[in-house]
Design an enzyme around this catalytic site. Structure first.
Site, short mmCIF file in Angstrom:
data_model
loop_
_atom_site.label_atom_id
_atom_site.label_comp_id
_atom_site.label_asym_id
_atom_site.label_seq_id
_atom_site.Cartn_x
_atom_site.Cartn_y
_atom_site.Cartn_z
N GLU A 8 0.84 -1.22 0.00
CA GLU A 8 0.00 0.00 0.00
C GLU A 8 0.86 1.26 0.00
O GLU A 8 0.57 2.22 -0.70
CB GLU A 8 -0.95 0.01 1.20
CG GLU A 8 -1.94 -1.15 1.26
CD GLU A 8 -2.73 -1.35 -0.03
OE1 GLU A 8 -2.88 -0.38 -0.81
OE2 GLU A 8 -3.18 -2.48 -0.28
N ASP A 29 3.55 -4.65 -5.44
CA ASP A 29 3.98 -5.95 -4.90
C ASP A 29 5.50 -6.02 -4.78
O ASP A 29 6.04 -6.43 -3.76
CB ASP A 29 3.52 -7.09 -5.83
CG ASP A 29 2.06 -7.48 -5.58
OD1 ASP A 29 1.49 -7.07 -4.55
OD2 ASP A 29 1.51 -8.21 -6.42
ZN LIG Z 1 -2.72 -2.62 -4.59
#
Ligand SMILES: [Zn+2]
Length: 666
Positions: free
Chosen positions: A506, A570
């Site tokens: 995030e 990621d």
């Molecule tokens: Zn995301």
């Protein structure tokens, strides 16, 4: 429009007896971690966890969501009986759920809950009389032709403005109307049959319903052609067009916009964001060129379509047949209680969430999450300072943005007040409409006001997380702060690989291809030197190429541009979590657990949070609409870029989990 960047596409879930957790038993020890790490981490889990008949995807996410759903079910069943001692909040969620569960009453009513609205549409005698009906439909959540709400102004992030966006489709994406391959042609035929069937259920003779379905298809295909594609919509510059109401009227004269805003009782609007101006120009031409009967048919269809879940069993089953069975490959409809828990969460989520938090989430959960968030923010600071490709000027700006990130954990400080929403027993559809109308007005009343950054876009039980670039904050609902993401019983490496990677993900969204265009205050403002922007794009291109090579199903590839932001998040997220873990282990004795080093256990849980089985139809659907890559690609796509992983598992150049070149932005 509002940009929010989720961790994962929200999905529904089915029965699990025990909660999910990290386990060596989930692995496939016969697989080679350097050849297919996802298979190595998840092979055992995948073999033991076939997809339940009522699900499209089954993964560790779903197992956790299922546990939360059981808790919600217990809460709702407790407050369903008509007990005068219930609090106002308990009455609303209890009666909403009870009405939704009362299939017998719903079946007896049949089409009746929407009959008066259908009659109103039928009675429209001239195009000039369409507008009040469009207003009525938009107030109850029927997104005919376009959507209208409020959003923070992308270039004045402290204030809300009105926002007009494309919409009005029945299929999940514009491409479903436009692609010419055999599969897409077949799906359109099945969609036509579905629209026809729903119109028949609502009382049309078969012949009439068949030609009406064709009219719906013609209108929706025109809307699809006018719509901006998903990849372009990820670029905030392409969906920011501030127009005055006069400019909008000139662009799209067929709709009386002033009357439309008045109908919705909005605060006064001088200017607004029109995400896709071309769409509203084309919509105006479409309305002028289409005969009144076809427009009425289109409205009728969208009313039935939008309310199908709250109508009698034949509507529910036909809706399931097309959207879940054909489009997603699901075998059986979910039991009613699951659908009703989801509906309550959707309509009264911050009342239900209040009870959920009382029962499940304590101060301790908030404190331990905040500690890890701070460690990972520290890691990003170190990472930015030591990047080889970024100049000091841009680094300084990036650090300013990092320092301004606000952390929101668990649930909102203030609970939403639903006291004006009337929830009546035995009126399932009416309850949904009144809750929707409350929400539509709540959003529209924000126009011209200060942005309220304390508000949450996800309800507390949600197993997901998000970054909001217009507010520069990261949000972790209570629902995800549990095993397998965070587990008190587990060692630190497992937790850093789980919730640590989620937090890092995030946070990295603030600096992906979309997030990097917003400044510390959430304004769309370029803070990059031209040289650094070029270096960023060069590195992002590496991810586009890497993920575009992955296959979702058959010959359908992952769209590397559509998934770029998520893949960047990621890769950055796992790196940051790994850095934070190494920092936390400094000076401490290093021990193997279950025969695995701390580094190995970190990567194993990064793998295991994404363990999943996916139906091929769903894999095809998601490749078109989901900005996230499938679980196996998320896992392997990251580790093959990380020397830290290759060292942990002694992989060598030439093996699949050693990418050449390795991609890295952050
Ligand atoms: Zn995301």
């Amino acid at each position: 429009m509002r940009f929010t960047i989720l961790l994962s596409l929200l999905v529904s879930s089915a029965a699990a007896q025990t909660g999910p957790s990290f386990s060596i038993g989930n692995m496939d020890p016969t697989a080679n971690p350097c050849v297919d790490f996802y298979q190595y981490a998840c092979g055992g889990w995948m073999a033991k966890n076939p997809i339940p008949a009522d699900e499209s995807v089954w993964g560790q996410f779903n197992e956790l969501a299922e546990r939360n759903r059981m808790i919600l079910r217990n809460i709702l069943e407790k407050y369903s009986p008509n007990d005068p001692n219930r609090s106002a909040v308990e009455q609303k969620i209890g009666d909403f759920y009870q009405s939704c569960m009362d299939e017998q009453t719903i079946d007896q009513l049949g089409i009746q809950p929407i009959q008066s609205e259908l009659d109103r549409i039928a009675a429209i005698a001239a195009k000039s009389a369409l507008l009040p009906e469009l207003v009525r439909l938009h107030l109850t959540g029927v997104d005919a032709f376009f959507s209208f709400s409020s959003t923070p102004d992308m270039k004045d992030s402290m204030h809300m403005i009105a926002d007009l966006d494309q919409g009005g489709l029945g299929l999940p994406d514009r491409d479903y109307y436009l692609k010419t391959d055999a599969k897409s042609v077949q799906l359109r035929e099945q969609y036509l049959a579905h629209v026809q069937k729903m119109l028949e259920l609502a009382g049309s003779p078969a012949g009439q319903a068949a030609s009406d379905a064709q009219a719906v298809m013609r209108i929706e295909t025109s809307l699809a052609k006018a719509s901006l594609d998903r990849v372009s919509r990820r670029d905030p510059q392409k969906v920011y067009h501030k127009l005055t109401v006069q400019e909008l009227a000139a662009l799209s004269p067929e709709i009386d916009w002033t009357k439309y805003f008045q109908g919705l009782s909005t605060p006064s609007i001088a200017s607004l964001n029109v995400d896709v101006p071309d769409f509203f120009r084309d919509l105006s031409m479409l309305l002028a060129a289409t005969n009144l009967d076809d427009i009425k048919t289109y409205l009728r269809w969208h009313l039935i379509h939008s309310d199908a879940a709250f109508l009698s069993t034949p509507f529910v089953n036909e809706n399931f047949h097309f959207f879940r069975q054909i489009l997603a490959g699901v075998k059986e409809i979910q039991p009613r209680w699951k659908r009703c828990v989801a509906a309550t969460d959707g309509d009264l989520g911050f009342a239900l969430g209040q009870k959920y938090v009382e029962e499940t989430f304590g101060a301790e959960g908030k404190a331990r999450t905040l500690k890890m968030v701070q460690e990972i923010e520290k890691a990003l600071g170190t990472d930015i300072r030591t990047l080889s490709w970024m100049t000091p000027a841009t680094k300084q700006q990036a650090l300013l943005k990092l320092r301004a990130v606000e952390n929101k954990i668990g649930y909102p400080d203030h609970w939403r007040d639903y006291s004006t929403v009337r929830i009546a027993r035995g009126d399932a559809l009416g309850n949904d409409e009144r809750a929707t109308e409350f929400e539509v007005h709540r959003q529209l009343n924000k126009i011209g006001m200060q942005v309220d950054r304390s508000e949450w876009l996800m309800t507390p039980p949600t197993v997901n997380a998000y970054y909001n670039p217009q507010e520069n904050n990261i949000n972790f609902p209570a629902g995800i702060l549990q095993p397998p993401f965070y587990d008190n019983r587990m060692d630190a490496p497992v937790n850093y690989g789980g919730i640590g990677s989620v937090i890092g993900h995030e946070l990295t969204h603030g600096f992906d291809d979309e997030g990097r265009q917003f400044d510390p205050q959430g304004n769309l403002r370029d803070w990059w030197t031209a040289q650094d922007a070029k270096e960023f794009e060069k590195r992002a291109e590496c991810f586009i190429n890497e993920y575009s090579k992955f296959t979702a199903v058959d010959d359908v590839h992952i769209n590397g541009k559509l998934t770029l932001g998520e893949n960047t998040a990621d890769n950055g997220g796992v790196r940051l979590a790994f850095m934070a873990l190494m920092d936390s282990l400094k000076g401490k004795p290093r021990q193997k657990i279950d025969g695995f080093t701390p580094e190995q256990r970190f990567f194993l849980n990064w793998g295991q949070i994404w363990c999943q089985n996916v139906r091929p139809e769903t894999a095809r659907l998601r490749a078109q609409v989901d900005t996230h890559s499938p679980g196996n690609n998320r896992v392997n796509g990251v580790v093959q870029n990380m020397p830290e992983f290759q060292k942990a598992f002694a992989c060598y150049v030439g093996q699949p989990m050693v990418a050449a070149p390795a991609c890295r932005v952050w």
